[in-house]
Motif scaffolding. Structure first.
Motif, short mmCIF file in Angstrom:
data_model
loop_
_atom_site.label_atom_id
_atom_site.label_comp_id
_atom_site.label_asym_id
_atom_site.label_seq_id
_atom_site.Cartn_x
_atom_site.Cartn_y
_atom_site.Cartn_z
N LYS A 103 0.88 -1.45 0.17
CA LYS A 103 -0.03 -0.05 0.16
C LYS A 103 0.76 1.16 -0.06
CE LYS A 103 -4.57 0.86 1.80
NZ LYS A 103 -4.75 1.19 3.15
N ALA A 104 2.09 1.18 0.89
CA ALA A 104 2.77 2.03 0.85
C ALA A 104 3.91 2.62 -0.25
CB ALA A 104 4.06 2.08 1.40
N GLY A 105 3.80 1.45 -1.30
CA GLY A 105 4.30 0.97 -2.20
C GLY A 105 5.99 0.96 -1.89
N VAL A 106 5.80 0.64 -1.54
CA VAL A 106 7.54 -0.12 -0.62
C VAL A 106 8.24 -1.37 -1.98
CG1 VAL A 106 9.26 -0.92 1.39
CG2 VAL A 106 7.72 1.07 1.29
N ILE A 107 7.26 -2.03 -1.77
CA ILE A 107 7.11 -3.40 -2.45
C ILE A 107 5.82 -3.18 -3.21
CG2 ILE A 107 8.67 -4.36 -0.67
CD1 ILE A 107 6.04 -6.06 -0.53
N ARG A 108 5.76 -4.16 -4.93
CA ARG A 108 5.05 -4.29 -6.02
C ARG A 108 4.44 -5.53 -5.82
NH1 ARG A 108 7.95 -3.58 -11.75
NH2 ARG A 108 8.39 -1.43 -11.59
N ARG A 109 4.70 -6.54 -4.56
CA ARG A 109 3.99 -8.06 -4.84
C ARG A 109 4.25 -8.65 -3.52
NH1 ARG A 109 6.91 -8.13 -9.79
NH2 ARG A 109 4.91 -7.09 -10.63
N PRO A 110 3.19 -9.62 -3.46
CA PRO A 110 3.98 -10.22 -1.71
C PRO A 110 4.87 -10.96 -1.83
CG PRO A 110 1.99 -10.72 -2.08
CD PRO A 110 2.38 -9.12 -3.60
N LEU A 111 5.28 -11.84 -2.58
CA LEU A 111 6.10 -12.82 -3.22
C LEU A 111 5.53 -14.19 -2.30
CD1 LEU A 111 9.44 -12.01 -4.51
CD2 LEU A 111 7.52 -12.45 -6.18
N ASP A 112 6.45 -14.08 -1.63
CA ASP A 112 6.25 -15.58 -0.33
C ASP A 112 6.47 -14.66 0.58
OD1 ASP A 112 6.48 -17.83 -1.78
OD2 ASP A 112 7.60 -18.05 -2.32
N GLY A 113 6.84 -13.39 0.96
CA GLY A 113 7.00 -12.71 2.44
C GLY A 113 7.76 -11.69 2.10
N VAL A 114 7.86 -11.01 3.56
CA VAL A 114 8.42 -9.95 3.53
C VAL A 114 10.38 -10.47 4.63
CG1 VAL A 114 9.40 -7.48 4.21
CG2 VAL A 114 7.29 -8.05 2.58
N ARG A 115 11.06 -9.67 4.42
CA ARG A 115 12.48 -9.80 4.86
C ARG A 115 13.45 -8.88 5.19
NH1 ARG A 115 15.87 -13.42 7.16
NH2 ARG A 115 18.02 -13.27 6.93
N VAL A 116 13.18 -7.90 6.21
CA VAL A 116 13.56 -7.22 6.65
C VAL A 116 15.09 -7.38 6.81
CG1 VAL A 116 13.94 -5.55 8.77
CG2 VAL A 116 11.17 -6.77 7.63
N LEU A 117 16.08 -6.39 6.20
CA LEU A 117 17.67 -6.40 6.64
C LEU A 117 18.05 -4.85 7.17
CD1 LEU A 117 18.21 -7.84 2.74
CD2 LEU A 117 18.20 -9.06 5.08
N SER A 118 19.54 -5.28 7.73
CA SER A 118 19.28 -3.94 8.30
C SER A 118 19.89 -3.08 7.68
CB SER A 118 20.46 -4.64 9.42
OG SER A 118 21.96 -4.72 8.33
N ASP A 119 19.90 -2.58 6.61
CA ASP A 119 20.61 -2.11 5.86
C ASP A 119 19.73 -0.31 6.33
OD1 ASP A 119 22.45 -3.24 4.60
OD2 ASP A 119 20.77 -3.38 2.46
N GLY A 120 20.82 0.62 6.68
CA GLY A 120 20.23 1.92 7.20
C GLY A 120 20.03 2.38 8.22
N GLU A 121 19.36 2.98 8.88
CA GLU A 121 18.74 3.59 9.85
C GLU A 121 17.03 3.45 10.03
OE1 GLU A 121 20.84 4.03 13.27
OE2 GLU A 121 22.06 2.96 11.31
N LEU A 122 16.74 3.16 11.40
CA LEU A 122 15.39 3.44 11.53
C LEU A 122 15.47 3.98 13.01
CD1 LEU A 122 12.58 2.05 11.21
CD2 LEU A 122 13.39 0.43 12.84
N LYS A 123 14.54 5.26 13.22
CA LYS A 123 13.78 6.49 13.90
C LYS A 123 12.46 5.56 14.83
CE LYS A 123 17.62 9.27 12.12
NZ LYS A 123 16.82 9.67 9.96
N ALA A 124 11.72 5.20 13.53
CA ALA A 124 10.56 5.55 14.56
C ALA A 124 10.05 4.12 14.87
CB ALA A 124 9.66 4.86 13.13
#
Length: 165
Positions: A103-124
């Protein structure tokens, strides 16, 4: 402009090549097909055919293995998620799932799921419900005050039998 004045743009239509209309036409007699043989006939399908010799694609050995049970995940970095939150496309109060990322436009299609990787910083402060996450990503998410919900790992049947004994 009137209906009888409608015309295609100049050069938009090409006149059909009239084949087999005499030698003087430039495409007569063999109609641009060369001379005799299989390719001069209609219905030719000789891709990979080597005149009866065993074709190259059959002479070479088969290689590799395609796992029918393999899964394909969307890899999403924490930095990409943070930019979506900053842009207001991803709500920090909602749980981050595959549907929310689509919905946010980060990925196009779900495939078999999402795997989160640590590149970048997360403040939220975000809570994730995803198929997988790297150890470093989980550490960064928890450091920012968030949480990660991962599915239970599937234990193979063989290992279950060994534990029972």
């Amino acid at each position: 402009m009137k209906l009888n004045e409608l015309r295609d743009k100049e050069g938009a239509t090409h006149s059909r090549k009239r084949l087999g209309r005499g030698i003087g036409s430039g495409s007569g007699k063999t109609a641009g097909r060369g001379v005799k043989g299989q390719k001069a006939r209609s219905g030719v399908a000789i891709n990979g055919f080597e005149g009866g010799q065993m074709p190259l694609y059959r002479r070479l050995p088969k290689r590799g293995f395609k796992n029918p049970f393999s899964k394909s995940f969307n890899a999403v970095s924490l930095g990409r998620i943070q930019t979506a939150v900053d842009a207001g496309k991803l709500d920090a109060k909602e749980v981050v799932t595959a549907e929310a990322l689509i919905k946010a436009g980060v990925i196009r299609r779900p495939l078999d799921g999402v795997r989160v990787l640590s590149d970048g910083e997360l403040k939220a402060k975000l809570s994730f419900d995803v198929a997988g996450a790297s150890k470093a990503a989980v550490e960064k998410i928890e450091k920012a005050g968030g949480s990660v919900k991962l599915p239970e790992p599937v234990v193979p049947v063989k290992k279950m039998v060994k534990k029972a004994k």
